[in-house]
Structures are given as structure tokens and as C-alpha cells.
Design an enzyme around this catalytic site. Structure first.
Site, short mmCIF file in Angstrom:
data_model
loop_
_atom_site.label_atom_id
_atom_site.label_comp_id
_atom_site.label_asym_id
_atom_site.label_seq_id
_atom_site.Cartn_x
_atom_site.Cartn_y
_atom_site.Cartn_z
N SER A 80 79.68 30.50 66.15
CA SER A 80 80.28 31.14 65.01
C SER A 80 81.55 30.48 64.51
CB SER A 80 80.57 32.60 65.35
OG SER A 80 81.58 32.70 66.35
N LYS B 241 90.88 30.38 63.53
CA LYS B 241 89.66 31.13 63.21
C LYS B 241 90.02 32.54 62.76
CE LYS B 241 85.19 32.52 65.24
NZ LYS B 241 84.38 32.54 66.49
N SER C 280 80.21 29.93 70.86
CA SER C 280 80.78 29.73 69.52
C SER C 280 81.88 28.69 69.39
CB SER C 280 81.33 31.04 68.99
OG SER C 280 80.27 31.81 68.50
N1 GLN Z 1 75.54 32.54 68.85
C1 GLN Z 1 75.95 33.57 69.75
C2 GLN Z 1 75.84 34.91 69.08
O1 GLN Z 1 75.48 34.95 67.93
C3 GLN Z 1 77.36 33.33 70.22
C4 GLN Z 1 78.40 33.78 69.29
C5 GLN Z 1 79.76 33.63 69.85
O2 GLN Z 1 79.97 32.93 70.84
N2 GLN Z 1 80.70 34.32 69.24
O3 GLN Z 1 76.07 35.94 69.68
#
Ligand code: GLN
Length: 491
Positions: free
Chosen positions: A163, A88, A187
Site C-alpha cells: 500500500s 505516507k 506494504s
Molecule cells: N497487501 C496487503 C493488504 O492489502 C498488505 C497491506 C499492508 O501491508 N498495509 O492487506
């Protein structure tokens, strides 16, 4: 399922026996990426999955050749020997750009490897390149990337989740056998569920974050994606352990995650939190989870209903703490030290503060700006007590919910997403709707426990469904055993 069909063990065995070479496997995966990851239409024949932002061919092929030389000499191969892995783009890899899917980091070349990257490579992994994600890991659909959205390989008109959308999609498409993601509030687990792969959120402190571009430091964690539970356990075993470069990494001994999978789940107590099965849960997901629970019962688990009474506060608590920490962490992107700098001159910035402002205005996307504003607000004098301090107190209550539950059960089984993957563009106009998608993932993040998502069937229209297994702090072994039982019951 359109997986490449390879697992970590099959890759390792094929290389060790000389059936194929690490180089051939790497080339095969690069070939699939070239054929399918790129755009479609206008004479282009890709699928537009858009999971890779950068390929690290030279590094990958040098490593593959090294593995092949070792195999030819009959030397002992590491647990990930020759396994093609994607990273990532919030983790640093020396020699490859690190953008966090943001324009503000365009052109930034990190001078070092993240510890997770170093560990994978030392175990023999062949690192293919950097994977698309939501900008600074903020999002649930991978549509907040400055480099375009990722498509779900299982349904090209739908989001892969976020994400870590690129990390999940690359494994689901067979571009990589495993990948690395980060999970701050869901994410890893949510995109794993959307793409039909396994994703693990290790306990806070279990895996080093050195080289991870920070979003919310009290929540950020690094973890693996794989096509099955055994591969996920192998990846976790390589990644886990203390790191002198990350003071938040734990010195607890690392478990034998693959070995733990041999132990039957008979007699384990499984908790099902009533709060996770409320109104907004999709009927097909509910049914799939009930089937998974039936499978666990059949394997000898005792399944009982538990209470996690503060669950309804998890989303507001998360979005106060995560944005507060993000506003502090993202202050370093000012045009001076990394990436983009707004041009000076007549049309550009005339003073230092104007340069900061212009750089941040041009470099950050809308969602990142929204969070910096929210986070700055909840931390500001006069609001700190009402929002930030209050959120910290509720975080303690949420953690106590889990500690009380784990006095009674060995693992918790719940949904990870309220709905199956939605269509691209469907939720981008309403940030609050997007935040609500994190309803089942953020509590485990706030509590620091381990959690994972494992496939448990599909909807009538063929969209993947995942189920979440949560475990006690530093008890990844039990969580993985339950996940394997869920996986086995479906086969
Ligand atoms: N969807 C959550 C956010 O937008 C989690 C994102 C993540 O785990 N990096 O904050």
C-alpha cells in the site's frame, strides 16, 4: 535509474561544507515534484505519478532555513540534516491533512505529529509532504486510493505496488531522498521491490506507531524507504527506539545500524526456504535471486536450503487476522469525531444510526468495505472459533517455523513478490488475485520478525526486481549487512 542522485550522506556533506543549502535542496525537490508528479496530457506536462497528496512547504522551508543557519554557524548537524523526506498519509503531521487516502478522513487535520515524524525532524529531515497510498493501507497496488492511483516511475503504465505506493514512487522518482511507509502485510517491502528502491520492515515493536492510523494493530509497523542500504540504515537508526506514547514499542537498546554495515558477511549462514520458490514464481525473479545468492556465496556466506513448512497457510491466516483487526479499528470512523459526516435533512440521514450508515457508505471505498465485512464475519459468534481463533493458532505455527529456522541460519533470503509490477487496472477486478500477490510478504508480518527488500536487478524489459532478506527479531544489523552484500555484488 531516474533517481535524483542524492543520498543522505551526500546531502549532509554538501550542506555542511557549504556547497549548497538545505533550502536550495528543498526547492529543487519541490521543483521536480511540480514538474513531474502532476497529470499529463491536455497541455499538462507532468508524468501523472500522483505520489504526493499534500505538500507541507511552510514547514519544510522553515526547517531548511533552520538547518542552513546551523550550518552557517558551524553547529553540529543531525544525521538527516537537510534531507528531503516524504511521509505516507497514514501517519500524522501537525498542520497537514491526514486522509489515509480515504474520503472518510477528508478534511481531517491532526493536532499532533506521529513519533516517527517528530524523530525525523529532530534529526534534521525536511518534511516535504504527505504521500498517496491504498485506502487505510489496504491493497497491493495503490489503486485503492480515493485520490487516484500512483504510477510506477520506472514504468508509467504500471503499478508502484502498495500500500505504500506513493512512498516508494516518490523516492524512485527523485522527489524525496527517503520516505516513511507502513507495512502490515508487505506494504513497504513490495512497493520497494516494484519501484527499485530499498524498503525496511523493522521488527514489531522497534519503531513507535504513535500517530499511525491503525489498520491491524498486531501487524502494523512503520519503516523507511531509501535509495540504498546505507541510507535505510541511517533512517532506521533515527526511527528506532522506545516511545512512552506507544506501549507496544520495545525497550531493547537500539543497534548501531550504520556501524554494522562495516562488518563483512563472511561466515554468515543464509537460509533459502524451499516453500518460497514454488510454481507461481516468475522465472526472471527466480534467476535474479539465484544471482543474488551467488553473490552472497562469493562474499563467503554459507547458503543452505531450509524449510518453513506452514508457509502455505500464511495468506488465509493473514487475511483473517488483518480483516478482523481492521473491522474493530475502523469502527471509530462514524462521522462524529473525524472527517466526513453525511448531511442530515430530507435527502440525508434522519437518525444517528442512519448518519453512521450514510457516512460509512459514502466515506469508505469498496476494498475497505469488503474487509470490514470479512472481519466482522470472522469475529462473529459461531464463526470466531472456526476462523479467528484458528488463525491465531496458525500464526503461532508460522512464528515457530521462523524461530526453528533462525536456530540454524543468520538470515533468510527469498523473493518478495511473485511477479514484476503489473499494468494499472490489470488486477483490480479480482480481489483474490490481488491478495495472492502477498504470498511472500505476509509470513514475516505474522511472525513479527524484521525483513526488507533490496533491489537485485531487472527483467529483460527493464522492470525492477527486489529480493527479500529476513532477520531474527531485533537483529536488523545482520539483515542490513546481508542486504548491503547483495547491493554491493551488483554494483
Ligand atoms: N497487501 C496487503 C493488504 O492489502 C498488505 C497491506 C499492508 O501491508 N498495509 O492487506
Amino acid at each position: 535509474m531516474e533517481l535524483g542522485g542524492m543520498t543522505i550522506d551526500s546531502v549532509r556533506a554538501a550542506i555542511a561544507s557549504g556547497t549548497t543549502t538545505a533550502t536550495a535542496i528543498a526547492e529543487e525537490h519541490y521543483g521536480r515534484i511540480a514538474a513531474e508528479d502532476g497529470p499529463s496530457g491536455d497541455g499538462l506536462t507532468g508524468k501523472g505519478i500522483n505520489s504526493f497528496l499534500a505538500l507541507s512547504r511552510d514547514r519544510a522551508l522553515a526547517q531548511a532555513e533552520k538547518i542552513d543557519r546551523m550550518a552557517a554557524k558551524g553547529e553540529e548537524l543531525g544525521p538527516l540534516a537537510g534531507v528531503p523526506v516524504g511521509i505516507k498519509d497514514v501517519l500524522t503531521m501537525k498542520g497537514s491533512p491526514a486522509t489515509a487516502s480515504s474520503l472518510i478522513l477528508k478534511g481531517y487535520m491532526p493536532p499532533y505529529d506521529a513519533t516517527a515524524v517528530t524523530r525525523l525532524e529532530a534529526a534534521g529531515a525536511v518534511l516535504l509532504g504527505k504521500l498517496n497510498c491504498d485506502e487505510f493501507a489496504m491493497g497491493s497496488s495503490n489503486e485503492n486510493s480515493a485520490y487516484g492511483p500512483v504510477r510506477n516511475p520506472r514504468a508509467l503504465d504500471r503499478v508502484p505496488g502498495g500500500s505504500s505506493g506513493g512512498s516508494a514512487a516518490a523516492v524512485a522518482a527523485g522527489f524525496a531522498v527517503a520516505s516513511l511507509g507502513s507495512d502490515t502485510g508487505g506494504s513497504i517491502r513490495q512497493p520497494a521491490a516494484f519501484c527499485g528502491v530499498v524498503g525496511v520492515l523493522p521488527t514489531y515493536g522497534r519503531v513507535s506507531r504513535f500517530g499511525l492510523i491503525a489498520f491491524a494493530s498486531s501487524l502494523d509497523r512503520v519503516g523507511p524507504f531509501a535509495t540504498n542500504v546505507r541510507d535505510a540504515a541511517t533512517m532506521l537508526g533515527v526511527l528506532a527506539g522506545q516511545d512512552a506514547l506507544d506501549a507496544t514499542s520495545s525497550d531493547r537498546p537500539v543497534g548501531d545500524y550504520v556501524g554494522a554495515l562495516e562488518k563483512p558477511v563472511k561466515g554468515l549462514r543464509i537460509g533459502v526456504p524451499a516453500e518460497y520458490f514454488g510454481e507461481g514464481l516468475d522465472a526472471e525473479i527466480r534467476a535474479a535471486i539465484e544471482r543474488a545468492l551467488d553473490g552472497l556465496r562469493a562474499a563467503g556466506c554459507e547458503v543452505k536450503t531450509i524449510a518453513l513448512p506452514h508457509t502455505k497457510y500464511a495468506i488465509p491466516t493473514y487475511y483473517v487476522i488483518a480483516t478482523a483487526e481492521a473491522s474493530a479499528n475502523l469502527a471509530r470512523f462514524d462521522g462524529v469525531r473525524f472527517g466526513l459526516r453525511a448531511a442530515a435533512g430530507n435527502e440525508g440521514a434522519q437518525t444517528l444510526s442512519a448518519m453512521y450508515r450514510e457516512t460509512r457508505d459514502q466515506g469508505f471505498g469498496a476494498e475497505v468495505k469488503r474487509r470490514i465485512l470479512l472481519g466482522t464475519y470472522v469475529l462473529s459468534a459461531g464463526y470466531y472459533d472456526a476462523y479467528y481463533r484458528k488463525a491465531q493458532q496458525v500464526r503461532t505455527l508460522l512464528t515457530r517455523d521462523f524461530l526453528a529456522a533462525f536456530a540454524e541460519v543468520d538470515a533468510i533470503v527469498a523473493p518478495i513478490t511473485p511477479t514484476p509490477p503489473w499494468k494499472l487496472g490489470e488486477k483490480t477486478a479480482d480481489p483474490l488475485q490481488m491478495y495472492l500477490e502477498d504470498i511472500y510478504s505476509v509470513a514475516a508480518s505474522l511472525a513479527g520478525i524484521c525483513a526488507m527488500s533490496v533491489p537485485c536487478g531487472e527483467t529483460a524489459s527493464g522492470l525492477p526486481i527486489g529480493v527479500q532478506i529476513m532477520g531474527r527479531h531485533f537483529n536488523e544489523e545482520t539483515m542490513l549487512r546481508v542486504a548491503l552484500a547483495v547491493e554491493t555484488a551488483q554494483a
